[in-house]
Write an enzyme that holds these catalytic residues in place. Structure first.
Site, PDB file in Angstrom:
ATOM      1  N   THR A  23       0.012  -1.967  -6.255  1.00 53.19           N
ATOM      2  CA  THR A  23      -0.430  -3.234  -6.834  1.00 53.19           C
ATOM      3  C   THR A  23      -1.780  -2.990  -7.515  1.00 53.19           C
ATOM      4  OG1 THR A  23      -1.836  -4.133  -5.069  1.00 53.19           O
ATOM      5  CG2 THR A  23       0.548  -4.298  -4.738  1.00 53.19           C
ATOM      6  N   GLU A  24      -2.238  -3.993  -8.247  1.00 51.51           N
ATOM      7  CA  GLU A  24      -3.530  -3.859  -8.920  1.00 51.51           C
ATOM      8  C   GLU A  24      -4.645  -3.619  -7.888  1.00 51.51           C
ATOM      9  OE1 GLU A  24      -4.579  -7.322 -11.181  1.00 51.51           O
ATOM     10  OE2 GLU A  24      -6.527  -6.488 -11.715  1.00 51.51           O
ATOM     11  N   TYR A  25      -4.653  -4.414  -6.829  1.00 53.21           N
ATOM     12  CA  TYR A  25      -5.689  -4.268  -5.796  1.00 53.21           C
ATOM     13  C   TYR A  25      -5.535  -2.958  -5.041  1.00 53.21           C
ATOM     14  CZ  TYR A  25      -7.858  -8.832  -6.359  1.00 53.21           C
ATOM     15  OH  TYR A  25      -8.565  -9.902  -6.854  1.00 53.21           O
ATOM     16  N   GLU A  26      -4.313  -2.522  -4.846  1.00 50.13           N
ATOM     17  CA  GLU A  26      -4.066  -1.253  -4.131  1.00 50.13           C
ATOM     18  C   GLU A  26      -4.680  -0.093  -4.918  1.00 50.13           C
ATOM     19  OE1 GLU A  26       0.046  -0.835  -3.223  1.00 50.13           O
ATOM     20  OE2 GLU A  26      -0.172   1.126  -2.283  1.00 50.13           O
TER      21      GLU A  26
ATOM     22  N   ASP B 219      -5.492 -12.721   0.395  1.00 46.84           N
ATOM     23  CA  ASP B 219      -6.893 -13.075   0.645  1.00 46.84           C
ATOM     24  C   ASP B 219      -7.157 -13.093   2.160  1.00 46.84           C
ATOM     25  OD1 ASP B 219      -7.335 -13.383  -2.075  1.00 46.84           O
ATOM     26  OD2 ASP B 219      -6.744 -15.489  -2.050  1.00 46.84           O
TER      27      ASP B 219
ATOM     28  N   GLU C 178       7.433 -12.519  -4.209  1.00 46.41           N
ATOM     29  CA  GLU C 178       6.079 -12.071  -3.850  1.00 46.41           C
ATOM     30  C   GLU C 178       5.178 -13.294  -3.852  1.00 46.41           C
ATOM     31  OE1 GLU C 178       3.984  -9.334  -6.460  1.00 46.41           O
ATOM     32  OE2 GLU C 178       2.388  -9.025  -4.976  1.00 46.41           O
TER      33      GLU C 178
ATOM     34  N   LYS D 292     -13.457 -16.359   7.594  1.00 45.87           N
ATOM     35  CA  LYS D 292     -13.981 -17.348   8.558  1.00 45.87           C
ATOM     36  C   LYS D 292     -12.857 -17.848   9.465  1.00 45.87           C
ATOM     37  CE  LYS D 292     -17.808 -18.880   5.765  1.00 45.87           C
ATOM     38  NZ  LYS D 292     -18.212 -19.730   4.671  1.00 45.87           N
TER      39      LYS D 292
ATOM     40  N   GLU E 107       2.165 -17.642  -7.512  1.00 48.68           N
ATOM     41  CA  GLU E 107       0.713 -17.478  -7.617  1.00 48.68           C
ATOM     42  C   GLU E 107       0.078 -18.865  -7.746  1.00 48.68           C
ATOM     43  OE1 GLU E 107      -1.790 -15.147  -7.407  1.00 48.68           O
ATOM     44  OE2 GLU E 107      -3.053 -16.833  -7.958  1.00 48.68           O
TER      45      GLU E 107
END
Ligand SMILES: C[S@@+](CC[C@H](N)C(=O)[O-])C[C@H]1O[C@@H](n2cnc3c(N)ncnc32)[C@H](O)[C@@H]1O
Length: 213
Positions: A192-195, A117, A43, A121, A68
């Site tokens: 996931t945490e963000y999910e 992320d 991952e 831009k 990470e």
């Protein structure tokens, strides 16, 4: 905190001490690190490791590596790894820009990208982990029948990723723009945490599975 079963690891962990120092040394030799032959799934951008630690606990027959960039979040994944005592999981602090320095051609069987992320831009588009530039790197390390699984709630990033995949000549194996209501694709899904955070806000989760054409 003690680190277990990790070649070269230091005894104590702080924000600057990580499980696999100098990961380039192990390029093409990751099975030696795990001490066994097994498929290798990684991952990229694992954050605090909620997804990968759960996956590694569920699939002891697979070797996992979490990557990470930032030590401040990776340290939380190291804590989880130690608490759960997962011999099939290793963690690396590195920027995925140099992923081809760490894995040999065909060494990786699956790549997970979760809530990467968005780098909104345009001048930062190459930094998106699903850009054509990154897909070319993945081509270098993925096994012939390997694939990439990508989840996000960010619609523009999802559309960008579909275009990048097409431009890079990848094949789309599956796609959904509402994972949690897609019975087939959501089967066995690990949040996931963000999910968890974004779906609690009512955002639909998109997912695609890609392989090399
Ligand atoms: C938005 S967070 C998502 C974390 C986790 N995957 C999740 O879904 O909960 C994105 C993570 O990717 C990491 N990241 C972004 N670009 C990276 C890169 N080039 N190499 C390694 N990690 C990266 C960030 O530091 C951050 O921890």
């Amino acid at each position: 905190m003690r680190l277990k079963n990790v070649p070269g690891a230091r005894e104590t962990i702080d924000a600057s001490a990580f499980t696999i120092p100098e990961p380039e040394v192990w390029k093409g030799r990751w099975q030696e690190v795990f001490g066994r032959q097994a498929p290798l799934h990684i991952e990229i951008g694992m954050g605090k490791g909620q997804f990968l630690t759960a996956l590694a606990a569920e699939h002891p027959d697979i070797n996992y590596i979490g990557i990470e960039k930032f030590s401040s979040v990776l340290v939380r994944a190291v804590q989880k790894q130690n608490e759960l005592e997962l011999p099939n999981l290793r963690l690396i602090r590195m920027d995925a820009d140099s992923i081809t320095d760490v894995f040999a051609s065909g060494e990786v069987d699956r790549i997970y990208l979760n809530f990467s992320d968005p780098w909104p831009k345009e001048r930062h588009a190459k930094r998106r982990l699903t850009s054509v530039e990154f897909l070319r790197r993945y081509e270098n390390i993925l096994a012939k029948d390997g694939h990439v699984e990508f989840k996000t709630d960010n619609q523009p990033l999802f559309e960008f990723s579909l275009e990048a995949a097409e431009e890079a000549g990848w094949k789309l194996l599956a796609v959904t723009r509402d994972l949690h209501h897609d019975t087939a694709l959501n089967k066995g899904n690990i949040m996931t945490e963000y999910e968890e955070r974004f779906s609690a806000q009512g955002n639909p989760i998109c997912k695609m599975i890609l392989c090399q054409a």
